[in-house]
Design a protein around this motif. Structure first.
Motif, PDB file in Angstrom:
ATOM      1  N   LEU A   1       1.283   5.147  -0.223  1.00  0.00           N
ATOM      2  CA  LEU A   1       0.870   6.677   0.707  1.00  0.00           C
ATOM      3  C   LEU A   1       1.780   7.115   0.540  1.00  0.00           C
ATOM      4  CD1 LEU A   1      -1.813   6.928   1.735  1.00  0.00           C
ATOM      5  CD2 LEU A   1      -0.386   7.251   3.400  1.00  0.00           C
TER       6      LEU A   1
ATOM      7  N   ARG B   1       4.599  15.917 -22.265  1.00  0.00           N
ATOM      8  CA  ARG B   1       5.110  13.932 -21.111  1.00  0.00           C
ATOM      9  C   ARG B   1       5.212  15.129 -20.328  1.00  0.00           C
ATOM     10  NH1 ARG B   1       9.680  13.755 -25.007  1.00  0.00           N
ATOM     11  NH2 ARG B   1       9.594  15.755 -24.568  1.00  0.00           N
ATOM     12  N   ARG B   2       5.333  16.151 -19.745  1.00  0.00           N
ATOM     13  CA  ARG B   2       5.916  16.549 -18.505  1.00  0.00           C
ATOM     14  C   ARG B   2       5.090  17.217 -17.344  1.00  0.00           C
ATOM     15  NH1 ARG B   2      11.319  17.203 -19.577  1.00  0.00           N
ATOM     16  NH2 ARG B   2      12.770  17.636 -17.154  1.00  0.00           N
TER      17      ARG B   2
ATOM     18  N   GLU C   1      -7.345   6.594  -0.518  1.00  0.00           N
ATOM     19  CA  GLU C   1      -6.149   5.877  -1.361  1.00  0.00           C
ATOM     20  C   GLU C   1      -6.793   4.238  -1.025  1.00  0.00           C
ATOM     21  OE1 GLU C   1      -3.282   5.737  -2.734  1.00  0.00           O
ATOM     22  OE2 GLU C   1      -3.553   8.389  -2.457  1.00  0.00           O
ATOM     23  N   ARG C   2      -7.344   4.051   0.050  1.00  0.00           N
ATOM     24  CA  ARG C   2      -8.258   3.025  -0.227  1.00  0.00           C
ATOM     25  C   ARG C   2      -9.624   2.585  -0.581  1.00  0.00           C
ATOM     26  NH1 ARG C   2      -6.514   1.307   5.408  1.00  0.00           N
ATOM     27  NH2 ARG C   2      -4.223   0.222   5.358  1.00  0.00           N
TER      28      ARG C   2
ATOM     29  N   PHE D   1       1.203  -1.388  -0.402  1.00  0.00           N
ATOM     30  CA  PHE D   1      -0.117   0.244  -0.218  1.00  0.00           C
ATOM     31  C   PHE D   1       0.487   1.769   0.381  1.00  0.00           C
ATOM     32  CE2 PHE D   1      -3.173   3.172   2.706  1.00  0.00           C
ATOM     33  CZ  PHE D   1      -3.892   3.265   1.342  1.00  0.00           C
TER      34      PHE D   1
ATOM     35  N   HIS E   1      -4.921  20.365   5.673  1.00  0.00           N
ATOM     36  CA  HIS E   1      -4.305  19.632   5.974  1.00  0.00           C
ATOM     37  C   HIS E   1      -4.910  17.974   5.937  1.00  0.00           C
ATOM     38  CE1 HIS E   1       0.132  18.176   4.810  1.00  0.00           C
ATOM     39  NE2 HIS E   1      -0.525  17.524   6.346  1.00  0.00           N
ATOM     40  N   ALA E   2      -4.735  16.786   5.365  1.00  0.00           N
ATOM     41  CA  ALA E   2      -5.669  15.668   5.509  1.00  0.00           C
ATOM     42  C   ALA E   2      -4.818  15.180   6.625  1.00  0.00           C
ATOM     43  CB  ALA E   2      -5.357  14.915   4.168  1.00  0.00           C
ATOM     44  N   SER E   3      -5.924  14.707   8.127  1.00  0.00           N
ATOM     45  CA  SER E   3      -5.475  13.548   8.630  1.00  0.00           C
ATOM     46  C   SER E   3      -4.854  12.417   8.032  1.00  0.00           C
ATOM     47  CB  SER E   3      -6.334  13.576   9.597  1.00  0.00           C
ATOM     48  OG  SER E   3      -7.279  12.367   8.674  1.00  0.00           O
ATOM     49  N   LEU E   4      -3.937  12.199   8.553  1.00  0.00           N
ATOM     50  CA  LEU E   4      -2.921  10.591   8.048  1.00  0.00           C
ATOM     51  C   LEU E   4      -4.275   9.488   7.583  1.00  0.00           C
ATOM     52  CD1 LEU E   4      -0.700   9.008   7.712  1.00  0.00           C
ATOM     53  CD2 LEU E   4      -0.979   7.508   9.487  1.00  0.00           C
ATOM     54  N   THR E   5      -5.041   9.432   9.080  1.00  0.00           N
ATOM     55  CA  THR E   5      -6.404   8.311   8.764  1.00  0.00           C
ATOM     56  C   THR E   5      -7.272   8.677   7.056  1.00  0.00           C
ATOM     57  OG1 THR E   5      -6.866   9.114  10.994  1.00  0.00           O
ATOM     58  CG2 THR E   5      -7.982   7.601   9.924  1.00  0.00           C
TER      59      THR E   5
ATOM     60  N   LEU F   1       2.124  17.571 -15.186  1.00  0.00           N
ATOM     61  CA  LEU F   1       1.447  16.851 -13.375  1.00  0.00           C
ATOM     62  C   LEU F   1       0.384  17.661 -13.154  1.00  0.00           C
ATOM     63  CD1 LEU F   1       4.659  16.473 -10.930  1.00  0.00           C
ATOM     64  CD2 LEU F   1       3.770  15.094 -12.787  1.00  0.00           C
TER      65      LEU F   1
ATOM     66  N   ARG G   1       0.592  14.142  10.431  1.00  0.00           N
ATOM     67  CA  ARG G   1      -0.346  15.019   9.968  1.00  0.00           C
ATOM     68  C   ARG G   1      -0.921  14.222  11.176  1.00  0.00           C
ATOM     69  NH1 ARG G   1      -1.998  15.360   4.812  1.00  0.00           N
ATOM     70  NH2 ARG G   1      -0.277  15.383   3.416  1.00  0.00           N
ATOM     71  N   ASP G   2      -2.403  14.931  11.008  1.00  0.00           N
ATOM     72  CA  ASP G   2      -2.796  14.406  12.119  1.00  0.00           C
ATOM     73  C   ASP G   2      -3.766  12.800  12.262  1.00  0.00           C
ATOM     74  OD1 ASP G   2      -3.100  17.298  13.076  1.00  0.00           O
ATOM     75  OD2 ASP G   2      -5.555  17.491  12.157  1.00  0.00           O
ATOM     76  N   GLU G   3      -3.481  12.454  13.396  1.00  0.00           N
ATOM     77  CA  GLU G   3      -4.185  10.815  13.551  1.00  0.00           C
ATOM     78  C   GLU G   3      -2.499  10.137  12.597  1.00  0.00           C
ATOM     79  OE1 GLU G   3      -7.851   9.809  12.585  1.00  0.00           O
ATOM     80  OE2 GLU G   3      -8.073  12.641  13.143  1.00  0.00           O
ATOM     81  N   GLY G   4      -1.125  10.563  13.138  1.00  0.00           N
ATOM     82  CA  GLY G   4      -0.147  10.105  12.670  1.00  0.00           C
ATOM     83  C   GLY G   4       0.533   8.706  12.567  1.00  0.00           C
TER      84      GLY G   4
ATOM     85  N   VAL H   1       4.033   9.616  11.284  1.00  0.00           N
ATOM     86  CA  VAL H   1       3.905  10.841   9.864  1.00  0.00           C
ATOM     87  C   VAL H   1       2.966  12.145  10.701  1.00  0.00           C
ATOM     88  CG1 VAL H   1       2.658  11.335   8.194  1.00  0.00           C
ATOM     89  CG2 VAL H   1       2.746   8.531   8.359  1.00  0.00           C
TER      90      VAL H   1
ATOM     91  N   LEU I   1      -6.430  10.489   4.485  1.00  0.00           N
ATOM     92  CA  LEU I   1      -5.303   9.879   3.658  1.00  0.00           C
ATOM     93  C   LEU I   1      -5.646   8.223   2.872  1.00  0.00           C
ATOM     94  CD1 LEU I   1      -3.528  11.743   2.022  1.00  0.00           C
ATOM     95  CD2 LEU I   1      -1.129  11.233   3.034  1.00  0.00           C
ATOM     96  N   MET I   2      -5.693   7.239   4.240  1.00  0.00           N
ATOM     97  CA  MET I   2      -5.651   5.903   3.951  1.00  0.00           C
ATOM     98  C   MET I   2      -6.878   5.658   3.642  1.00  0.00           C
ATOM     99  SD  MET I   2      -2.550   5.088   6.267  1.00  0.00           S
ATOM    100  CE  MET I   2      -3.142   3.300   6.688  1.00  0.00           C
TER     101      MET I   2
END
Lengths: 478, 285
Positions: free
Chosen positions: A169, B28-29, B196-197, A167, B186-190, B31, A191-194, A189, B192-193
């Protein structure tokens, strides 16, 4: 060679970074702090079998190996995508190694050219003497090396790990390693809740690794152990590249330069051909850059103006400019490679092989990443993540000849960065060659008198020559 | 509170390179990022909706545009949906608006639709108005501030030359916000994950009850966009009849001289002659 305290060397690194106006390439968190209070993960943190920090060649290799073994792997990358932060001259000599992991990888990976021609050039301000090696045997699978562009290659390689089940990230900067008793149990990490938990953390966060230092596995570096590489990618027509460098379809060359191109600064230059661009750059030892108050981009400009380089780069349009630190001291700066719950691989473990003849890092990164991945898998089979269990990583590095290479070439970095080898000997070689080839009506002398004459004129004591010959023998010969 | 946010994926201006000879973009370059005005709209939506609100993120684009929707999910959007059809022309505000309207009219309609006033790539600024037209809702563009009071939105809008207009709009409505009025969190890690999923659902023409023929809008086609011509700027050249030191002074003062006047004295007819002579010298008479 100036010897500097920890603080002074770090300040120098930062000053050089400021001087050339780049963002701190290797320490995303500014100055590494003295060892802090160890934090434990907050409750409720998600658990992974393996967390790999850094999606470069080492990280992706480790994640790929661990994911193939069916582990739950998280690959963290601080950039917007893998490769976005990565700099390298990008000659990749580990084709056979990667072939072991991904058979016929070159058929699907974004490679530029396979390297069939290696040139080692000794330079003075006006002259260059080169050893030019070329073989068609490197043009057959599995090839010997490729020129690659890191943003593309690293992205592809990370995708292979994702395809295997890891996975990935992106945009995740790791702030610290988390502990429980004397065992690394995760990372935090920024970030919040990192907080994240893992049985094994594999640090592949590049040169001057923040994580290895945070975990107390690596010491601070001296400025003479680190080099700063600045690199440009010049766009050039594909046909022009073929003609200029005498190439066939898709073969390429790598040139390494030693001598006056970095002036009094210890270092060297390189030039690689890509499909429709050139990668070229100079590498300067940080302590000597600071000592001589030279800015790396000035050296790059001098390099590009050199009479033997200028015609090669003429008409090239600058597409990219980047800079990065390179751990150069080899064996002498290897960190402690493991602790309970954590392994260090790639540039983070200073596995960068810089020894004049050789300028290799990506292949060792992949090998060490694979070794780290295998060690993590083996640790999972036994459900034992203690330092003793992870010590098998070192055995695997030995078995893959990584540690043995670094050990046997441990004297080379010191020799390569010595002032005589950097400037005096290239000048002697150039002066000698000039005497051999110049025709001016005088008597044609034989080689030995020319060599002795050159040595005498250089005003170098025979003791030094013998010393250096011994050093060279010890570094490269036996 | 149910809010829908429309997002567009655009090239990151930092990666746009134009060939000076052919004016072709080096694709090509490139983003891609979310258009800045749209991320501002997303942040405003998240703030207005609060913890118990429902924010759905919509994007018309190819599979790669999922990245924009994941960004929205990571920041806290409740759901995301991508709308797509291969029949979409390259620049298609009308068709994009039609797809969005078709989706919004299915099921439970939101109380408010937010989007950016104009995208940072093509920036025609037509989408908010077209979308409101298809939905038959009111629309306000160039919005810099939104406060909600029941089903009434108090909106501040930017006019030319720094003027501001305050309006009240009855919901449901389409509000198009300016870039830069809010910065996406700013997104939290939770988060973000989770993003992504997440699998991003896609709706194509069939799901929206549309036919390829519905996408034909012959009425207006943008053929070419020309950048404004730069204003001509006069280059200062000193008077060559003057001595050198005066010319140098003229150059270093950039030709700025103090206003000067002359007071005439004498009999009226003589003064009149001097004035006429002055005017003739300078070509006024």
């Amino acid at each position: 060679m100036a010897f500097l305290s920890k603080e002074a060397s770090l300040a120098l690194v930062q000053r050089v970074h400021r001087l050339i106006g780049i963002k701190n390439g290797s320490t995303p968190h500014g100055a590494p702090q003295p060892r802090r209070q160890r934090s434990a993960p907050r409750p409720g943190a998600e658990h992974f079998d393996v967390i790999v920090v850094g999606a470069g060649p080492a990280g992706s290799a480790a994640a790929l190996v661990a994911a193939r073994a069916g582990l739950k792997v998280l690959l963290l990358e601080r950039g917007e995508y893998p490769g976005s932060k990565n700099v390298s001259g990008a000659a990749f000599y580990g084709s056979a190694i990667l072939n072991e992991l991904i058979p016929n990888w070159w058929e699907q990976a974004p490679v530029e050219r396979y390297l069939t021609r290696r040139v080692l050039a000794f330079m003075t301000a006006e002259t260059s003497v080169a050893i030019d090696f070329r073989t068609t045997r490197f043009a057959e699978p599995p090839y010997n090396g490729f020129s690659i562009l890191r943003p593309k290659f690293d992205r592809w390689f990370a995708d292979q790990a994702v395809a295997a089940g890891a996975f990935l990230l992106n945009a995740a900067v790791v702030d610290e390693v988390l502990w429980e008793d004397d065992q690394v149990v995760g990372v935090r990490v920024r970030r919040d809740e990192g907080d994240l938990r893992a049985d094994v953390v594999i640090a592949c966060d590049g040169a001057n690794s923040f994580l290895a230092k945070n975990a107390g596995l690596q010491r601070e570096f001296h400025a003479h152990e680190m080099s700063l590489g600045v690199k440009e990618v010049l766009e050039l027509d594909e046909g022009a590249i073929r003609e200029r460098f005498h190439l066939h379809d898709n073969d390429g060359l790598a040139i390494e330069y030693i001598g006056a191109i970095t002036e009094e600064v210890s270092g060297g230059g390189f030039l690689y051909t890509n499909r429709d661009s050139l990668s070229l750059g100079v590498i300067g030892q940080i302590s000597s850059l600071a000592e001589h108050r030279r800015r790396p981009y000035e050296l790059l400009e001098t390099f590009k103006r050199h009479p033997s380089v200028a015609p090669l780069v003429r008409g090239g349009r600058v597409r990219e400019y980047s800079a990065h630190v390179i751990p150069e001291a080899g064996w002498n700066m290897l960190p402690k490679l493991y602790t309970g719950g954590m392994l260090v691989a790639g540039d983070a473990a200073a596995l960068c092989f810089v020894a004049g003849l050789y300028l290799e890092g990506i292949n060792y990164a992949i090998q060490s990443g694979m070794a780290a991945g295998e060690a993590a898998v083996a640790a999972h089979q036994e459900r034992d993540f203690s330092a003793r269990s992870l010590a098998r990583y070192v055995e695997r590095l030995r078995a893959r000849h990584v540690l043995t290479d670094f050990a046997s070439y441990r004297h080379a970095p010191g020799l390569v960065n010595s002032p005589r080898l950097q400037n005096l000997y290239p000048e002697l070689i150039a002066a000698g060659a000039e005497q051999v080839f110049r025709v001016n009506g005088g008597p044609k002398r034989k080689l030995l008198p020319i060599a002795l004459d050159t040595l005498r004129r250089a005003n170098i004591s025979p003791v030094h020559v013998l010393q250096d010959a011994w050093q060279a023998g010890r570094s490269f010969g036996w | 509170m149910r809010i829908a946010v429309c997002l567009k994926q655009v090239p990151d201006p930092a990666t746009v390179e134009v060939d000076p000879l052919t004016a072709a973009l080096d694709t090509r370059r490139l983003l891609y990022i979310a258009s800045p005005a749209d991320t501002a709209a997303l942040e405003v939506a998240l703030q207005l909706a609060g913890a118990e609100g429902h924010v759905s993120a919509l994007c018309v684009g190819p599979p790669a545009a999922d990245a924009v929707l994941r960004l929205a999910l990571a920041a806290g959007a409740t759901e995301a949906r991508r709308l797509w059809t291969p029949f979409l022309p390259l620049q298609a505000p009308a068709q994009t608006a039609l797809l969005l309207a078709a989706w919004l009219q299915r099921g439970e309609a939101p109380d408010l639709v937010l989007c950016g006033t104009r995208s940072s790539d093509q920036g025609s600024g037509q989408l908010p108005a077209l979308l409101a037209e298809f939905l038959e809702w009111p629309v306000v563009c160039d919005v810099t501030q939104i406060t909600l009071e029941g089903d009434l939105a108090r909106v501040q809008r930017r006019l030319d030359r720094g003027a501001r207009e305050e309006l009240e709009v009855r919901l449901p409505a389409v509000l198009a916000v300016e870039a830069g009025i809010a910065r996406l969190r700013h997104a939290s890690l939770t988060g973000l994950m989770r993003a992504e999923r997440a699998a991003i659902p896609v709706s194509e023409l069939d799901d929206l009850g549309l036919e390829p023929a519905d996408l034909a809008f012959p009425a207006a086609t943008t053929r070419m966009v020309t950048p404004p011509r730069p204003r001509t700027r006069p280059i200062f050249t000193p008077d060559s009849t003057r001595p050198a030191h005066e010319r140098i002074t003229q150059i270093i003062t950039a030709g700025v001289t103090r206003k000067s006047g002359k007071v005439l004295e004498g009999p009226p007819d003589q003064m009149a002659e001097v004035v006429v002579e002055f005017l003739r010298e300078r070509g006024f008479v």
